[in-house]
Design a protein around this motif. Structure first.
Motif, mmCIF file in Angstrom:
data_model
loop_
_atom_site.group_PDB
_atom_site.id
_atom_site.type_symbol
_atom_site.label_atom_id
_atom_site.label_comp_id
_atom_site.label_asym_id
_atom_site.label_seq_id
_atom_site.Cartn_x
_atom_site.Cartn_y
_atom_site.Cartn_z
ATOM 1 N N GLU A 80 0.851 -1.182 0.000
ATOM 2 C CA GLU A 80 0.000 0.000 0.000
ATOM 3 C C GLU A 80 0.889 1.235 0.000
ATOM 4 O O GLU A 80 1.886 1.289 0.721
ATOM 5 C CB GLU A 80 -0.917 -0.004 1.216
ATOM 6 N N HIS A 81 0.529 2.218 -0.819
ATOM 7 C CA HIS A 81 1.308 3.441 -0.972
ATOM 8 C C HIS A 81 0.434 4.630 -0.607
ATOM 9 O O HIS A 81 -0.767 4.636 -0.877
ATOM 10 C CB HIS A 81 1.793 3.608 -2.415
ATOM 11 N N GLN A 82 1.048 5.645 -0.043
ATOM 12 C CA GLN A 82 0.355 6.888 0.293
ATOM 13 C C GLN A 82 0.987 8.041 -0.477
ATOM 14 O O GLN A 82 2.163 7.972 -0.845
ATOM 15 C CB GLN A 82 0.438 7.159 1.802
ATOM 16 N N PRO A 83 0.233 9.117 -0.701
ATOM 17 C CA PRO A 83 0.817 10.270 -1.400
ATOM 18 C C PRO A 83 2.103 10.722 -0.699
ATOM 19 O O PRO A 83 2.147 10.808 0.532
ATOM 20 C CB PRO A 83 -0.269 11.341 -1.300
ATOM 21 N N GLY A 84 3.126 10.947 -1.479
ATOM 22 C CA GLY A 84 4.401 11.393 -0.937
ATOM 23 C C GLY A 84 5.360 10.277 -0.558
ATOM 24 O O GLY A 84 6.523 10.535 -0.279
ATOM 25 N N ASP A 85 4.893 9.020 -0.519
ATOM 26 C CA ASP A 85 5.801 7.907 -0.227
ATOM 27 C C ASP A 85 6.888 7.860 -1.296
ATOM 28 O O ASP A 85 6.596 7.917 -2.493
ATOM 29 C CB ASP A 85 5.070 6.570 -0.234
ATOM 30 N N LEU A 86 8.126 7.743 -0.862
ATOM 31 C CA LEU A 86 9.254 7.655 -1.792
ATOM 32 C C LEU A 86 9.463 6.201 -2.197
ATOM 33 O O LEU A 86 9.511 5.311 -1.345
ATOM 34 C CB LEU A 86 10.523 8.204 -1.147
ATOM 35 N N THR A 87 9.572 5.971 -3.489
ATOM 36 C CA THR A 87 9.776 4.631 -4.034
ATOM 37 C C THR A 87 10.894 4.711 -5.067
ATOM 38 O O THR A 87 11.086 5.747 -5.689
ATOM 39 C CB THR A 87 8.477 4.122 -4.694
ATOM 40 N N TYR A 88 11.621 3.621 -5.237
ATOM 41 C CA TYR A 88 12.679 3.619 -6.254
ATOM 42 C C TYR A 88 12.699 2.301 -6.998
ATOM 43 O O TYR A 88 12.167 1.291 -6.547
ATOM 44 C CB TYR A 88 14.059 3.889 -5.626
ATOM 45 N N ALA A 89 13.303 2.327 -8.160
ATOM 46 C CA ALA A 89 13.531 1.138 -8.959
ATOM 47 C C ALA A 89 14.955 1.215 -9.497
ATOM 48 O O ALA A 89 15.378 2.265 -9.996
ATOM 49 C CB ALA A 89 12.532 1.060 -10.106
ATOM 50 N N LEU A 90 15.681 0.141 -9.376
ATOM 51 C CA LEU A 90 17.058 0.071 -9.856
ATOM 52 C C LEU A 90 17.136 -1.021 -10.915
ATOM 53 O O LEU A 90 16.751 -2.162 -10.673
ATOM 54 C CB LEU A 90 18.004 -0.257 -8.697
ATOM 55 N N PHE A 91 17.611 -0.649 -12.091
ATOM 56 C CA PHE A 91 17.752 -1.583 -13.202
ATOM 57 C C PHE A 91 19.234 -1.767 -13.476
ATOM 58 O O PHE A 91 19.948 -0.802 -13.737
ATOM 59 C CB PHE A 91 17.047 -1.029 -14.448
ATOM 60 N N LEU A 92 19.677 -3.015 -13.414
ATOM 61 C CA LEU A 92 21.094 -3.329 -13.593
ATOM 62 C C LEU A 92 21.278 -4.264 -14.777
ATOM 63 O O LEU A 92 20.488 -5.199 -14.960
ATOM 64 C CB LEU A 92 21.652 -4.013 -12.341
ATOM 65 N N PRO A 93 22.301 -4.032 -15.558
ATOM 66 C CA PRO A 93 22.585 -4.982 -16.645
ATOM 67 C C PRO A 93 23.041 -6.313 -16.042
ATOM 68 O O PRO A 93 23.677 -6.347 -14.999
ATOM 69 C CB PRO A 93 23.697 -4.310 -17.435
ATOM 70 N N VAL A 94 22.689 -7.397 -16.717
ATOM 71 C CA VAL A 94 23.119 -8.722 -16.246
ATOM 72 C C VAL A 94 23.969 -9.416 -17.281
ATOM 73 O O VAL A 94 23.955 -9.115 -18.428
ATOM 74 C CB VAL A 94 21.904 -9.623 -15.894
#
Length: 94
Positions: A80-94
């Motif tokens: 569950e997410h709320q307005p202003g929650d910080l989220t990230y995604a990291l994409f790495l080469p394999v």
């Protein structure tokens, strides 16, 4: 490494962007640069792991709007997410 901040947006937009990036990295024949994106949520939202896609309609029945329920390209449980929650995604080469 590329670093990019995304503006607040709906769950549908944020998960579509993660999916697009994931598919891009998966399709590359040459090694791409690592990519880190971070963002905050525009409205209350729920994201489900890709194996939980069948639960989307039950969250819409609980009052979430269509753009507030999305399936992540990754696995995991319900988040569950709320307005202003910080989220990230990291994409790495394999």
């Amino acid at each position: 490494m590329l670093l990019r901040r995304y503006p607040p947006a709906s769950a549908q937009f944020q998960m579509a962007e993660d999916t697009r990036r994931f598919q891009f990295y998966e399709s590359q024949s040459q090694e791409p640069t690592a990519f880190f994106r971070y963002y905050v949520w525009q409205a209350p939202a729920v994201t489900l792991g890709y194996r939980q896609a069948s639960l989307v309609s039950s969250y819409r029945d609980k009052g979430y709007k269509a753009d507030q329920v999305a399936v992540r390209p990754s696995g995991g449980g319900i988040v569950e997410h709320q307005p202003g929650d910080l989220t990230y995604a990291l994409f790495l080469p394999v």
